[in-house]
Design a protein around this motif. Structure first.
Motif, PDB file in Angstrom:
ATOM      1  N   PRO A  24       0.858  -1.134   0.057  1.00 26.33           N
ATOM      2  CA  PRO A  24       0.002   0.037  -0.090  1.00 26.33           C
ATOM      3  C   PRO A  24       0.827   1.248   0.240  1.00 26.33           C
ATOM      4  O   PRO A  24       0.463   2.742  -0.448  1.00 26.33           O
ATOM      5  N   SER A  25       1.926   1.085   0.823  1.00 21.23           N
ATOM      6  CA  SER A  25       3.011   2.150   0.526  1.00 21.23           C
ATOM      7  C   SER A  25       3.450   2.859  -0.436  1.00 21.23           C
ATOM      8  O   SER A  25       3.997   3.999  -0.749  1.00 21.23           O
ATOM      9  N   LEU A  26       2.903   1.463  -2.044  1.00 18.25           N
ATOM     10  CA  LEU A  26       3.975   2.184  -3.182  1.00 18.25           C
ATOM     11  C   LEU A  26       2.802   3.175  -3.733  1.00 18.25           C
ATOM     12  O   LEU A  26       2.959   4.319  -4.643  1.00 18.25           O
ATOM     13  N   ALA A  27       1.533   2.560  -3.678  1.00 15.49           N
ATOM     14  CA  ALA A  27       0.832   3.139  -3.875  1.00 15.49           C
ATOM     15  C   ALA A  27       0.404   4.393  -3.499  1.00 15.49           C
ATOM     16  O   ALA A  27      -0.288   5.493  -3.915  1.00 15.49           O
ATOM     17  N   GLU A  28       0.284   4.586  -2.035  1.00 15.26           N
ATOM     18  CA  GLU A  28       0.648   5.546  -1.516  1.00 15.26           C
ATOM     19  C   GLU A  28       0.998   6.844  -2.602  1.00 15.26           C
ATOM     20  O   GLU A  28       0.581   8.021  -1.911  1.00 15.26           O
ATOM     21  N   THR A  29       2.614   6.548  -2.342  1.00 15.66           N
ATOM     22  CA  THR A  29       3.270   7.273  -2.680  1.00 15.66           C
ATOM     23  C   THR A  29       2.892   7.351  -4.495  1.00 15.66           C
ATOM     24  O   THR A  29       3.224   9.270  -4.814  1.00 15.66           O
ATOM     25  N   ILE A  30       3.083   7.227  -4.737  1.00 19.74           N
ATOM     26  CA  ILE A  30       2.360   7.307  -6.610  1.00 19.74           C
ATOM     27  C   ILE A  30       1.057   8.394  -6.721  1.00 19.74           C
ATOM     28  O   ILE A  30       1.141   9.602  -7.491  1.00 19.74           O
ATOM     29  N   ALA A  31       0.153   8.050  -5.456  1.00 22.60           N
ATOM     30  CA  ALA A  31      -0.869   8.954  -5.351  1.00 22.60           C
ATOM     31  C   ALA A  31      -1.081  10.070  -5.480  1.00 22.60           C
ATOM     32  O   ALA A  31      -1.314  11.224  -4.921  1.00 22.60           O
ATOM     33  N   GLY A  32       0.505  10.103  -4.040  1.00 27.01           N
ATOM     34  CA  GLY A  32       1.045  10.983  -3.945  1.00 27.01           C
ATOM     35  C   GLY A  32       1.150  12.147  -4.907  1.00 27.01           C
ATOM     36  O   GLY A  32       1.467  13.398  -5.130  1.00 27.01           O
ATOM     37  N   ILE A  33       2.534  11.659  -5.636  1.00 22.64           N
ATOM     38  CA  ILE A  33       2.401  13.039  -6.692  1.00 22.64           C
ATOM     39  C   ILE A  33       1.546  12.907  -7.886  1.00 22.64           C
ATOM     40  O   ILE A  33       1.653  14.019  -7.668  1.00 22.64           O
ATOM     41  N   ALA A  34       0.711  12.343  -7.897  1.00 21.42           N
ATOM     42  CA  ALA A  34      -0.059  12.390  -8.983  1.00 21.42           C
ATOM     43  C   ALA A  34      -1.315  13.863  -8.390  1.00 21.42           C
ATOM     44  O   ALA A  34      -1.663  14.900  -9.103  1.00 21.42           O
ATOM     45  N   ALA A  35      -1.128  13.773  -7.343  1.00 18.62           N
ATOM     46  CA  ALA A  35      -2.274  14.504  -6.510  1.00 18.62           C
ATOM     47  C   ALA A  35      -1.099  16.270  -6.467  1.00 18.62           C
ATOM     48  O   ALA A  35      -2.170  17.183  -6.702  1.00 18.62           O
ATOM     49  N   ALA A  36      -0.317  16.036  -6.208  1.00 14.95           N
ATOM     50  CA  ALA A  36       0.505  17.501  -6.149  1.00 14.95           C
ATOM     51  C   ALA A  36       1.015  17.678  -7.698  1.00 14.95           C
ATOM     52  O   ALA A  36       1.052  18.739  -8.076  1.00 14.95           O
TER      53      ALA A  36
END
Length: 273
Positions: free
Chosen positions: A178-190
């Motif tokens: 899940p931490s990988l998905a959260e990191t990728i989603a955080g990049i998208a959100a930014a």
């Protein structure tokens, strides 16, 4: 391995797969299709060009040039639907995303023909993915498999409204940490673009089949909306407006975000995040 299967070997713990960039229609199949344009209509247009920076990061890339209308190498080889109850296309599709029939009357592939195509194209493609992951796992504790896709922003038969720019699929976090998905989603959100995680596209057969976090293999599917790098008509398509050309200047902002995402995948695989 062959003229239709392109593999670039890198040493970094990242494999980028391109299952739907192909537009080749073998001669023994071509007469069955209503038209070459229809048989190529649903390709993930220009995605291999969009991600051409991946090899500079040390990634291994695997790409088939065979049209997904011949065989979709991101479907369950058994023919089972990945999205029960929702419109989707089959292992050997018989219609386009818009519901147009692909084949001339009585020319749809039967069970024997589907099996032949599976042996000729599906099996070698996935043998290559398996081989490359195994090679990298010999020297890396973790490997990320990133399955690269794109689709038109508006396809009413498949989903409502306009698709977000980034559609991150991890099979509800079963395919990766899940931490990988959260990191990728955080990049998208930014980024300047919108995104969703495990929305309409949760990950195809590649993501679901290979993603085994407990075994050090973390799989993510990225379904992009085409509008980030090409004109993406919302209305009817024809030879005049589809596919539209790749637009390098438009793509630059998207490529910048994608580069950051792949770098994050590498940091994760190397234990640096």
């Amino acid at each position: 391995m062959s003229g239709w299967l392109h593999i670039h070997r890198g040493d970094a713990p990242l494999v980028v797969a391109f299952p739907h960039t192909g537009t080749d229609i073998p001669d023994d199949v071509a007469p069955a299709f209503r038209s070459p344009w229809l048989a190529r209509k649903d390709a993930d247009w220009w995605i291999d060009r969009l991600y051409d920076f991946a090899t500079t990061l040390g990634a291994t890339t695997i790409r088939t040039t065979i049209s997904r209308s011949v065989i979709d190498v991101n479907r369950d080889p058994s023919g089972a639907s990945l999205y029960p109850g929702k419109a989707t296309t089959a292992l050997c599709p018989v219609d386009t995303f818009d519901g147009e029939p692909l084949y001339v009357p009585r020319a749809e592939p039967d069970a024997a023909e589907i099996a032949r195509r599976r042996e000729c194209y599906f099996a070698p493609y996935h043998a290559a993915i398996t081989t490359e992951i195994a090679r990298l796992r010999q020297v890396h504790t973790r490997v990320v498999l990133y399955d690269a896709h794109a689709i038109r922003s508006v396809v009413p038969r498949l989903f409502d409204g306009t698709l977000p720019q980034f559609n991150i699929g991890t099979f509800d976090n079963a395919a990766c940490d899940p931490s990988l998905a959260e990191t990728i989603a955080g990049i998208a959100a930014a980024s300047p673009f919108d995104h969703v995680v495990n929305g309409r596209f949760k990950g195809g057969w590649t993501t679901r089949h290979y993603g085994r976090p407990a075994n050090g293999i973390h799989a993510v599917q990225m379904e992009l909306a085409c509008r980030g790098y090409m004109d993406d008509p919302a209305g009817p398509l024809d030879h005049a407006n589809w596919p539209s050309p790749y637009q390098p200047e438009r793509a630059e902002a998207l490529r910048s975000v994608l580069t950051t995402m792949l770098e994050a995948c590498l940091d994760f695989a190397r234990g640096q995040s």
